[in-house]
Design a protein around this motif. Structure first.
Motif, short mmCIF file in Angstrom:
data_model
loop_
_atom_site.label_atom_id
_atom_site.label_comp_id
_atom_site.label_asym_id
_atom_site.label_seq_id
_atom_site.Cartn_x
_atom_site.Cartn_y
_atom_site.Cartn_z
N VAL A 193 0.84 -1.20 0.00
CA VAL A 193 0.00 0.00 0.00
C VAL A 193 0.88 1.25 0.00
CG1 VAL A 193 -1.59 1.38 1.35
CG2 VAL A 193 -1.99 -1.05 1.09
N CYS A 194 1.91 1.23 0.82
CA CYS A 194 2.75 2.41 0.93
C CYS A 194 3.73 2.54 -0.21
CB CYS A 194 3.52 2.36 2.26
SG CYS A 194 2.40 2.30 3.66
N VAL A 251 3.97 3.35 -3.39
CA VAL A 251 3.32 3.97 -4.53
C VAL A 251 4.39 4.39 -5.52
CG1 VAL A 251 1.84 5.85 -5.26
CG2 VAL A 251 1.49 4.79 -3.04
N LEU A 311 1.25 10.14 -3.69
CA LEU A 311 -0.14 9.99 -4.10
C LEU A 311 -0.58 11.19 -4.95
CD1 LEU A 311 -1.77 8.57 -0.83
CD2 LEU A 311 -1.38 7.37 -2.98
N GLN A 341 1.07 10.93 -8.39
CA GLN A 341 0.43 9.90 -9.19
C GLN A 341 -0.91 10.40 -9.74
OE1 GLN A 341 -1.33 6.26 -7.53
NE2 GLN A 341 0.25 5.17 -8.64
N GLY A 383 -4.84 10.17 2.76
CA GLY A 383 -4.69 10.18 1.31
C GLY A 383 -5.45 11.34 0.70
N ASN A 438 -7.16 8.54 -4.63
CA ASN A 438 -5.93 8.04 -4.04
C ASN A 438 -5.97 8.12 -2.52
OD1 ASN A 438 -4.53 7.03 -6.13
ND2 ASN A 438 -3.09 8.73 -6.37
N LEU A 473 -6.21 6.38 1.17
CA LEU A 473 -5.59 5.15 1.65
C LEU A 473 -6.56 3.97 1.56
CD1 LEU A 473 -3.44 6.40 4.65
CD2 LEU A 473 -2.79 5.92 2.31
N SER A 500 -8.87 3.56 -0.72
CA SER A 500 -8.91 3.14 -2.12
C SER A 500 -7.67 2.34 -2.46
CB SER A 500 -8.99 4.35 -3.05
OG SER A 500 -10.04 5.16 -2.68
N GLN A 501 -6.51 2.80 -2.00
CA GLN A 501 -5.28 2.07 -2.24
C GLN A 501 -5.42 0.63 -1.76
OE1 GLN A 501 -3.04 2.89 -4.45
NE2 GLN A 501 -1.28 2.86 -3.08
N ARG A 541 -7.94 -1.40 -3.85
CA ARG A 541 -7.41 -1.77 -5.17
C ARG A 541 -6.40 -2.91 -5.03
NH1 ARG A 541 -7.45 3.90 -6.96
NH2 ARG A 541 -5.53 4.18 -5.78
N LEU A 542 -5.54 -2.73 -4.05
CA LEU A 542 -4.52 -3.74 -3.83
C LEU A 542 -5.14 -5.08 -3.47
CD1 LEU A 542 -1.42 -3.79 -3.56
CD2 LEU A 542 -1.82 -4.01 -1.15
#
Lengths: 118, 226
Positions: free
Chosen positions: A103-104, A106, B119, B122, B180, B194, B196, B198-199, B202-203
């Motif tokens: 997660v971290c 990026v 973030l 990106q 985020g 973006n 946290l 959502s990150q 998605r992951l």
């Protein structure tokens, strides 16, 4: 003359007796055939009761085995769920650490096909 | 001519005997026929009824067998669903734990600042828009402003494009969100989420098969593993 009519009378009587005998025989026949029906029904009822008994035994056997099997399946399920929990507890921390790292992590990148237009 | 009385009597006696004899024979015939028909009729009735009884019970037995099969199949299916549900619950637990841990990690503002920069950058690179709006939690304003200032020159270097970034002062993310940013195009029609959460989501979606395998072991039912 009288002896003639007496003779005829005797013959007539004999014929009547003969006829009666035949009537009785016919009545016996009818009775016998009805007897056939009655006896057949008795036999069939017996057969039906026997099959019914067999059927009930089969039924209770099947129901019994079924509840055994479903108990077995229930046990297996609980066992598997326990396994799941065990496995989870074992690997949870490492998986969590990996996930948080990702997660971290990026990586801001521009699109592969991007071409700057100036 | 006319027979005498004695001869007449004799004749009559013979005729009587003949009539009686004939009657007896006929009666015997009838009795014999009666017996024969008795057995035929009884046999026929028993046979047909017996078949009916057999058919009836065979059908009933088949029905029970089928019912049993259906029930067993249902039971097994329920069991399988129970296991899958339990597994799903564990995965949800993991995700919740992950969110909590993220919050703890981001309490370190150094780490958080670094992540915010990445973030935001990106987001800009995804949108490639001339005007961009950045939305954050109310408590993150300063950090996000700093991240934006750092991100803009990076963006311009990579994309050769200019950008104007506005940090949204009216609408914010929830205070208790994990953190985020959300990055919008100028007209707010396009959104890059973006945050946290959502990150993490998605992951999780991408890595779910691997996560499951790591937590619970490989699936023994898979035959055609890529």
């Amino acid at each position: 003359m009288t002896s003639q009519s007496q003779g005829i009378h005797q013959l007539l009587q004999a014929e009547k007796r003969a006829k009666d005998k035949l009537e009785e025989a016919k009545k016996r026949k009818v009775k016998r055939i009805k007897q056939a029906k009655d006896e057949a029904m008795v036999e069939i009822d017996q057969y039906r009761m026997q099959r019914d008994k067999e059927f009930r035994m089969k039924q209770s056997k099947i129901m019994g085995s079924q509840s055994n099997l479903s108990e077995e399946i229930e046990e297996q399920t609980l066992e598997k769920i326990k396994e799941l929990h065990g496995s989870y507890n074992k690997y949870m921390e490492s998986v969590l650490a990996q996930v948080l790292n990702m997660v971290c992590d990026v990586k801001p990148e521009i699109h592969l096909n991007y071409r700057a237009t100036n | 001519m006319a027979l005498n009385d004695v001869d007449v009597q004799k004749q009559i006696k013979h005729m009587k005997a003949f009539i009686a004899q004939e009657a007896n024979e006929k009666a015997e015939e009838i009795d014999a026929k009666a017996e024969e028909e008795f057995y035929i009729e009884k046999g026929r009735l028993v046979q047909t009824q017996r078949l009916k009884v057999m058919e009836y019970f065979e059908k009933k037995e088949k029905q029970i067998e089928q019912q049993k099969k259906i029930q067993m199949s249902t039971v097994r299916n329920q069991a399988r669903l129970k296991i899958l549900r339990a597994r799903n619950d564990l995965i949800s637990e993991l995700m919740n734990d992950a969110k909590l841990r993220l919050r703890m990690i981001m309490a370190d503002s150094g780490v958080y600042q670094g992540l915010l920069f990445k973030l935001v950058l990106q987001g800009l690179l995804r949108l490639l828009e001339p005007v961009v709006i950045v939305r954050c939690r109310p408590q993150d304003h300063l950090l996000v402003e700093a991240a934006v200032q750092k991100a803009i020159p990076e963006y311009m270097a990579v994309s050769q494009k200019c950008v104007e970034v506005q940090v949204d002062r009216e609408v914010h993310l929830a205070v208790n969100a994990a953190g985020g940013v959300e990055v919008y195009s100028g007209n707010q029609r396009i959104k890059v989420s973006n945050t946290l959460e959502s990150q993490l989501d998605r992951l999780a979606e991408q890595k779910m098969p691997e996560i499951r395998k790591a937590l619970f072991g490989a699936n023994p039912n898979r035959k055609f593993f890529v």
